[in-house]
Write a protein that holds these residues in place. Sequence first.
Motif, mmCIF file in Angstrom:
data_model
loop_
_atom_site.group_PDB
_atom_site.id
_atom_site.type_symbol
_atom_site.label_atom_id
_atom_site.label_comp_id
_atom_site.label_asym_id
_atom_site.label_seq_id
_atom_site.Cartn_x
_atom_site.Cartn_y
_atom_site.Cartn_z
ATOM 1 N N ARG A 53 -0.467 -25.805 -0.970
ATOM 2 C CA ARG A 53 -1.879 -26.038 -0.658
ATOM 3 C C ARG A 53 -2.623 -24.706 -0.660
ATOM 4 O O ARG A 53 -2.206 -23.747 -0.037
ATOM 5 C CB ARG A 53 -2.054 -26.718 0.693
ATOM 6 C CG ARG A 53 -3.495 -27.047 1.021
ATOM 7 C CD ARG A 53 -3.612 -27.937 2.251
ATOM 8 N NE ARG A 53 -2.973 -27.370 3.399
ATOM 9 C CZ ARG A 53 -3.612 -26.903 4.473
ATOM 10 N NH1 ARG A 53 -4.921 -26.947 4.544
ATOM 11 N NH2 ARG A 53 -2.937 -26.412 5.479
ATOM 12 N N ASP A 55 -6.139 -23.120 0.409
ATOM 13 C CA ASP A 55 -7.217 -23.517 1.311
ATOM 14 C C ASP A 55 -7.763 -22.281 2.029
ATOM 15 O O ASP A 55 -7.169 -21.212 1.979
ATOM 16 C CB ASP A 55 -6.683 -24.523 2.333
ATOM 17 C CG ASP A 55 -7.744 -25.438 2.916
ATOM 18 O OD1 ASP A 55 -8.947 -25.138 2.796
ATOM 19 O OD2 ASP A 55 -7.357 -26.463 3.504
ATOM 20 N N GLN A 67 -13.498 -25.402 -1.692
ATOM 21 C CA GLN A 67 -12.761 -26.650 -1.508
ATOM 22 C C GLN A 67 -11.271 -26.349 -1.691
ATOM 23 O O GLN A 67 -10.903 -25.489 -2.487
ATOM 24 C CB GLN A 67 -13.224 -27.707 -2.502
ATOM 25 C CG GLN A 67 -14.666 -28.113 -2.359
ATOM 26 C CD GLN A 67 -14.986 -28.824 -1.055
ATOM 27 O OE1 GLN A 67 -14.156 -28.973 -0.160
ATOM 28 N NE2 GLN A 67 -16.220 -29.274 -0.931
ATOM 29 N N PRO A 68 -10.411 -27.066 -0.964
ATOM 30 C CA PRO A 68 -8.974 -26.830 -1.108
ATOM 31 C C PRO A 68 -8.427 -27.424 -2.406
ATOM 32 O O PRO A 68 -9.110 -28.181 -3.091
ATOM 33 C CB PRO A 68 -8.388 -27.546 0.105
ATOM 34 C CG PRO A 68 -9.350 -28.653 0.377
ATOM 35 C CD PRO A 68 -10.709 -28.091 0.018
ATOM 36 N N ALA A 108 -3.885 -31.707 4.580
ATOM 37 C CA ALA A 108 -4.354 -30.953 5.746
ATOM 38 C C ALA A 108 -4.471 -31.850 6.976
ATOM 39 O O ALA A 108 -4.188 -31.418 8.092
ATOM 40 C CB ALA A 108 -5.694 -30.289 5.435
#
Length: 151
Positions: A53, A55, A67-68, A108
């Motif tokens: 991820r 982020d 934005q992730p 998340a």
Amino acid sequence: MHGHVRTVTGDEPISMIKVSVYRPDLTLVDRAYTNDDGSYSVDVPAGETVTVRFDTHHSLDNADGWQPSLVTDAVTDDAVPLDRLLVPVGQFADTARGIDVLAAFLLASAVEGPEYAAHATTRLSQIKQNTLLLQHIQAALLQHFTERADA
């Protein structure tokens, strides 16, 4: 595992992006932050299948800027970089990028604490999705993070 994080156009590196690597059971393997040239390096055993991820972190200046993004089923390797392009908050996300952003927020929601929620709501409220289905998923995630932030 290593790579670079840049703007969606690929023109500019993005610093201070948190790169988190998870096993399939969502245990954290390692995390790092991108440096000024957008590069990162994490210590993950070669050959493992992981989820990565990309982020922001709620305590940083860029917490509401990007934005992730999510990469699933990546097989770790030191020879091939895992690069990522991020969408700025408030910019249109085509269908594929919209799915990517929502998938990253979904992960998340499973691994982040309440301090993440306020920044998630700010960013989620500014995604411009182009399909009704993605808009519904966005609304559900927004409701989840709003409730978490208010708790």
